[in-house]
Every structure is written in C-alpha cells, then in structure tokens.
Design a protein around this motif. Structure first.
Motif, PDB file in Angstrom:
ATOM      1  N   LYS A  45       9.531  33.844  28.207  1.00  0.00           N
ATOM      2  CA  LYS A  45      10.471  32.865  27.666  1.00  0.00           C
ATOM      3  C   LYS A  45      10.712  31.773  28.704  1.00  0.00           C
ATOM      4  O   LYS A  45      11.021  32.060  29.850  1.00  0.00           O
ATOM      5  CB  LYS A  45      11.802  33.533  27.317  1.00  0.00           C
ATOM      6  N   LYS A  46      10.600  30.530  28.279  1.00  0.00           N
ATOM      7  CA  LYS A  46      10.775  29.413  29.197  1.00  0.00           C
ATOM      8  C   LYS A  46      12.239  29.203  29.583  1.00  0.00           C
ATOM      9  O   LYS A  46      12.545  28.690  30.648  1.00  0.00           O
ATOM     10  CB  LYS A  46      10.199  28.137  28.579  1.00  0.00           C
ATOM     11  N   SER A  47      13.155  29.605  28.746  1.00  0.00           N
ATOM     12  CA  SER A  47      14.577  29.322  28.967  1.00  0.00           C
ATOM     13  C   SER A  47      15.130  29.963  30.241  1.00  0.00           C
ATOM     14  O   SER A  47      16.151  29.530  30.752  1.00  0.00           O
ATOM     15  CB  SER A  47      15.397  29.774  27.764  1.00  0.00           C
ATOM     16  N   THR A  48      14.477  30.988  30.762  1.00  0.00           N
ATOM     17  CA  THR A  48      14.984  31.661  31.959  1.00  0.00           C
ATOM     18  C   THR A  48      14.472  31.035  33.252  1.00  0.00           C
ATOM     19  O   THR A  48      14.855  31.471  34.334  1.00  0.00           O
ATOM     20  CB  THR A  48      14.590  33.154  31.952  1.00  0.00           C
ATOM     21  N   LEU A  49      13.627  30.020  33.160  1.00  0.00           N
ATOM     22  CA  LEU A  49      13.026  29.434  34.358  1.00  0.00           C
ATOM     23  C   LEU A  49      13.917  28.387  35.012  1.00  0.00           C
ATOM     24  O   LEU A  49      14.530  27.574  34.330  1.00  0.00           O
ATOM     25  CB  LEU A  49      11.704  28.733  34.003  1.00  0.00           C
ATOM     26  N   LEU A  50      13.931  28.397  36.349  1.00  0.00           N
ATOM     27  CA  LEU A  50      14.491  27.259  37.076  1.00  0.00           C
ATOM     28  C   LEU A  50      13.552  26.083  36.862  1.00  0.00           C
ATOM     29  O   LEU A  50      12.393  26.252  36.471  1.00  0.00           O
ATOM     30  CB  LEU A  50      14.553  27.551  38.578  1.00  0.00           C
ATOM     31  N   ASP A  51      14.008  24.906  37.187  1.00  0.00           N
ATOM     32  CA  ASP A  51      13.197  23.699  37.118  1.00  0.00           C
ATOM     33  C   ASP A  51      11.894  23.878  37.916  1.00  0.00           C
ATOM     34  O   ASP A  51      11.887  24.518  38.968  1.00  0.00           O
ATOM     35  CB  ASP A  51      14.036  22.550  37.697  1.00  0.00           C
ATOM     36  N   ASP A  52      10.817  23.288  37.420  1.00  0.00           N
ATOM     37  CA  ASP A  52       9.509  23.403  38.076  1.00  0.00           C
ATOM     38  C   ASP A  52       9.561  23.006  39.552  1.00  0.00           C
ATOM     39  O   ASP A  52       9.027  23.702  40.415  1.00  0.00           O
ATOM     40  CB  ASP A  52       8.472  22.508  37.379  1.00  0.00           C
ATOM     41  N   GLN A  53      10.181  21.876  39.837  1.00  0.00           N
ATOM     42  CA  GLN A  53      10.216  21.373  41.215  1.00  0.00           C
ATOM     43  C   GLN A  53      11.033  22.289  42.133  1.00  0.00           C
ATOM     44  O   GLN A  53      10.713  22.433  43.313  1.00  0.00           O
ATOM     45  CB  GLN A  53      10.766  19.941  41.257  1.00  0.00           C
ATOM     46  N   GLN A  54      12.060  22.908  41.594  1.00  0.00           N
ATOM     47  CA  GLN A  54      12.860  23.838  42.404  1.00  0.00           C
ATOM     48  C   GLN A  54      12.042  25.075  42.765  1.00  0.00           C
ATOM     49  O   GLN A  54      12.084  25.549  43.903  1.00  0.00           O
ATOM     50  CB  GLN A  54      14.136  24.228  41.650  1.00  0.00           C
ATOM     51  N   ARG A  55      11.286  25.584  41.806  1.00  0.00           N
ATOM     52  CA  ARG A  55      10.447  26.755  42.083  1.00  0.00           C
ATOM     53  C   ARG A  55       9.315  26.397  43.039  1.00  0.00           C
ATOM     54  O   ARG A  55       8.985  27.161  43.947  1.00  0.00           O
ATOM     55  CB  ARG A  55       9.924  27.361  40.783  1.00  0.00           C
ATOM     56  N   LEU A  56       8.742  25.217  42.864  1.00  0.00           N
ATOM     57  CA  LEU A  56       7.700  24.757  43.786  1.00  0.00           C
ATOM     58  C   LEU A  56       8.266  24.621  45.201  1.00  0.00           C
ATOM     59  O   LEU A  56       7.626  25.035  46.176  1.00  0.00           O
ATOM     60  CB  LEU A  56       7.122  23.421  43.311  1.00  0.00           C
ATOM     61  N   GLN A  57       9.461  24.078  45.316  1.00  0.00           N
ATOM     62  CA  GLN A  57      10.096  23.938  46.628  1.00  0.00           C
ATOM     63  C   GLN A  57      10.274  25.300  47.298  1.00  0.00           C
ATOM     64  O   GLN A  57      10.038  25.447  48.499  1.00  0.00           O
ATOM     65  CB  GLN A  57      11.446  23.220  46.499  1.00  0.00           C
ATOM     66  N   MET A  58      10.652  26.306  46.521  1.00  0.00           N
ATOM     67  CA  MET A  58      10.807  27.645  47.099  1.00  0.00           C
ATOM     68  C   MET A  58       9.466  28.177  47.607  1.00  0.00           C
ATOM     69  O   MET A  58       9.405  28.825  48.656  1.00  0.00           O
ATOM     70  CB  MET A  58      11.435  28.603  46.085  1.00  0.00           C
ATOM     71  N   VAL A  59       8.386  27.891  46.875  1.00  0.00           N
ATOM     72  CA  VAL A  59       7.063  28.341  47.323  1.00  0.00           C
ATOM     73  C   VAL A  59       6.667  27.600  48.603  1.00  0.00           C
ATOM     74  O   VAL A  59       6.119  28.205  49.532  1.00  0.00           O
ATOM     75  CB  VAL A  59       6.004  28.188  46.205  1.00  0.00           C
ATOM     76  N   TYR A  60       6.961  26.307  48.669  1.00  0.00           N
ATOM     77  CA  TYR A  60       6.710  25.568  49.917  1.00  0.00           C
ATOM     78  C   TYR A  60       7.474  26.201  51.079  1.00  0.00           C
ATOM     79  O   TYR A  60       6.913  26.435  52.153  1.00  0.00           O
ATOM     80  CB  TYR A  60       7.122  24.095  49.785  1.00  0.00           C
ATOM     81  N   LEU A  61       8.743  26.464  50.870  1.00  0.00           N
ATOM     82  CA  LEU A  61       9.567  27.056  51.933  1.00  0.00           C
ATOM     83  C   LEU A  61       9.029  28.421  52.361  1.00  0.00           C
ATOM     84  O   LEU A  61       9.006  28.747  53.548  1.00  0.00           O
ATOM     85  CB  LEU A  61      11.016  27.195  51.460  1.00  0.00           C
ATOM     86  N   ALA A  62       8.584  29.198  51.395  1.00  0.00           N
ATOM     87  CA  ALA A  62       8.115  30.563  51.680  1.00  0.00           C
ATOM     88  C   ALA A  62       6.776  30.586  52.405  1.00  0.00           C
ATOM     89  O   ALA A  62       6.504  31.515  53.170  1.00  0.00           O
ATOM     90  CB  ALA A  62       8.009  31.351  50.376  1.00  0.00           C
ATOM     91  N   THR A  63       5.943  29.581  52.169  1.00  0.00           N
ATOM     92  CA  THR A  63       4.565  29.636  52.683  1.00  0.00           C
ATOM     93  C   THR A  63       4.296  28.711  53.863  1.00  0.00           C
ATOM     94  O   THR A  63       3.183  28.707  54.389  1.00  0.00           O
ATOM     95  CB  THR A  63       3.563  29.291  51.558  1.00  0.00           C
ATOM     96  N   GLU A  64       5.276  27.953  54.300  1.00  0.00           N
ATOM     97  CA  GLU A  64       5.000  26.932  55.313  1.00  0.00           C
ATOM     98  C   GLU A  64       4.479  27.492  56.636  1.00  0.00           C
ATOM     99  O   GLU A  64       3.813  26.778  57.380  1.00  0.00           O
ATOM    100  CB  GLU A  64       6.217  26.030  55.530  1.00  0.00           C
ATOM    101  N   ASP A  65       4.725  28.749  56.924  1.00  0.00           N
ATOM    102  CA  ASP A  65       4.235  29.334  58.175  1.00  0.00           C
ATOM    103  C   ASP A  65       2.918  30.098  58.011  1.00  0.00           C
ATOM    104  O   ASP A  65       2.447  30.732  58.954  1.00  0.00           O
ATOM    105  CB  ASP A  65       5.294  30.269  58.770  1.00  0.00           C
ATOM    106  N   TYR A  66       2.328  30.052  56.830  1.00  0.00           N
ATOM    107  CA  TYR A  66       1.076  30.761  56.553  1.00  0.00           C
ATOM    108  C   TYR A  66      -0.053  29.744  56.420  1.00  0.00           C
ATOM    109  O   TYR A  66      -0.066  28.954  55.478  1.00  0.00           O
ATOM    110  CB  TYR A  66       1.177  31.563  55.250  1.00  0.00           C
ATOM    111  N   THR A  67      -1.006  29.780  57.332  1.00  0.00           N
ATOM    112  CA  THR A  67      -2.075  28.778  57.312  1.00  0.00           C
ATOM    113  C   THR A  67      -3.060  28.975  56.161  1.00  0.00           C
ATOM    114  O   THR A  67      -3.686  28.013  55.721  1.00  0.00           O
ATOM    115  CB  THR A  67      -2.858  28.782  58.642  1.00  0.00           C
TER     116      THR A  67
END
Length: 193
Positions: A45-67
């Motif tokens: 269900k799409k209704s439970t998702l945070l905004d695309d850019q917010q989720r992408l930002q979390m992935v950026y934050l989580a992976t920034e130290d992994y080359t």
C-alpha cells in the motif's frame, strides 16, 4: 562493472538492510550495491510510505560511509507503479557497460513468479538470494536455476514495519537504525502518528 540492485521502499532503512548490502558487497562477486529506493512497490500500500525524497535522504545518510554501497533514485523517474523488469531495461540502456543483478530475500524468491515478466528477468540477470526465515514452502525449481545464487548471508529479522510501529508506540529502537537515520527520523518526528 557488476552492480547488485537491492530494491526496497526503505521506509525506513535499518541496520538489517545495511548488513545484507555490505555482505553482498564484500562476499558476493559484485563490485557495487545500488540501494534502489522504490516509490511504490505494486505489492504494498502506497499510503504508508514517507515521501520519496525523505526515504532517499535516509538511504544517503545510512550509506555515506560505505564505498561499495550507493543510493539510487532511478525508479523515481520511471512510470508508477514500479516494475523491476522496466527498471532493468532502463538501466541497461542508461549504463550499457554495467552488468545488473538483483539482490532479494528468499521470501521474495518464493513470489518471483508473480512479478511482471519474471522470465525475462531470470533469462537476463543473475539473482543473489539471502536467507530469510519463512513458513512458506521453498521454490526448489527456482532455487536451482542457474541464474539464482544463494548467498550464505546473515539472517536478519528486522523489519521496517516493526520499526515504524515501535516508534509509534514510543519504544526506543535506536540500535536498529544507523545513527544518522535515527537522528533524521527523530528530528522530523517521522512515524510517531
């Protein structure tokens, strides 16, 4: 370059995702892992998702130290809902010198036959499968397919749903999230309602 595509809504990304992505980057024959943030999984269900850019930002934050692990928003630019076969075709056109493989949990392999044009995916792409605990019977025929590679990765039983529900209930789940993701979620009061 051999790229492993690890699709997910990442709502939110958690340490389990990173454990699997890092394991694939280090122990499978993949050069990089692209964590593809999906705007809409046709089976969710799409209704439970945070905004695309917010989720992408979390992935950026989580992976920034992994080359070897990179966030990807490739599906944001494609028609919705997202279908893996379309994404793979698009990536082949955009990056003709890369070889794209899929990374999925054993639970997803069991439902692969429900995916749009799954035969085309199997014919053209390797699939790296990590173990998941499940009561569903395994698909022995698919598991023995030459394009399927079962990787002896750690079994991680953390779900984004559990994390969202726990935050809503006021539980401290900070150890289950990368520190910068926890700070981002906490600062923005995500999942509290």
């Amino acid at each position: 370059m051999k790229i492993g595509l690890y699709f997910g809504t990442y709502n939110p990304i958690h340490v389990g995702h990173l454990i699997i992505a890092n394991h694939m980057a280090e122990f499978a024959d993949l050069d990089q892992i692209w964590m593809v943030v999906t705007p809409h999984n046709p089976l969710k269900k799409k209704s439970t998702l945070l905004d695309d850019q917010q989720r992408l930002q979390m992935v950026y934050l989580a992976t920034e130290d992994y080359t070897k692990i990179k966030p990807s928003d490739i599906e944001f630019k494609l028609p919705q809902p997202s279908y893996t076969v379309i994404t793979l075709e698009h990536l082949k056109e955009k990056y003709p010198n890369h070889e794209f493989s899929l990374i999925m949990g054993e639970d997803n392999l069991k439902t692969l036959h429900k995916w749009r044009n799954y035969e085309v995916i199997l014919e053209n792409h390797d699939i790296y499968v990590y173990p998941r605990i499940s009561d569903e019977p395994e698909n022995v025929e698919l598991k023995s397919h030459p394009k399927i590679h079962v990787i002896d990765a750690p079994i991680v039983e953390i779900s984004s749903t559990f994390i969202r529900n726990s935050i809503k209930e006021g539980k401290n789940i900070q150890p289950l999230l990368p520190p910068k993701v926890w700070e981002y979620i906490d600062h923005n009061n995500f999942y509290k309602k």
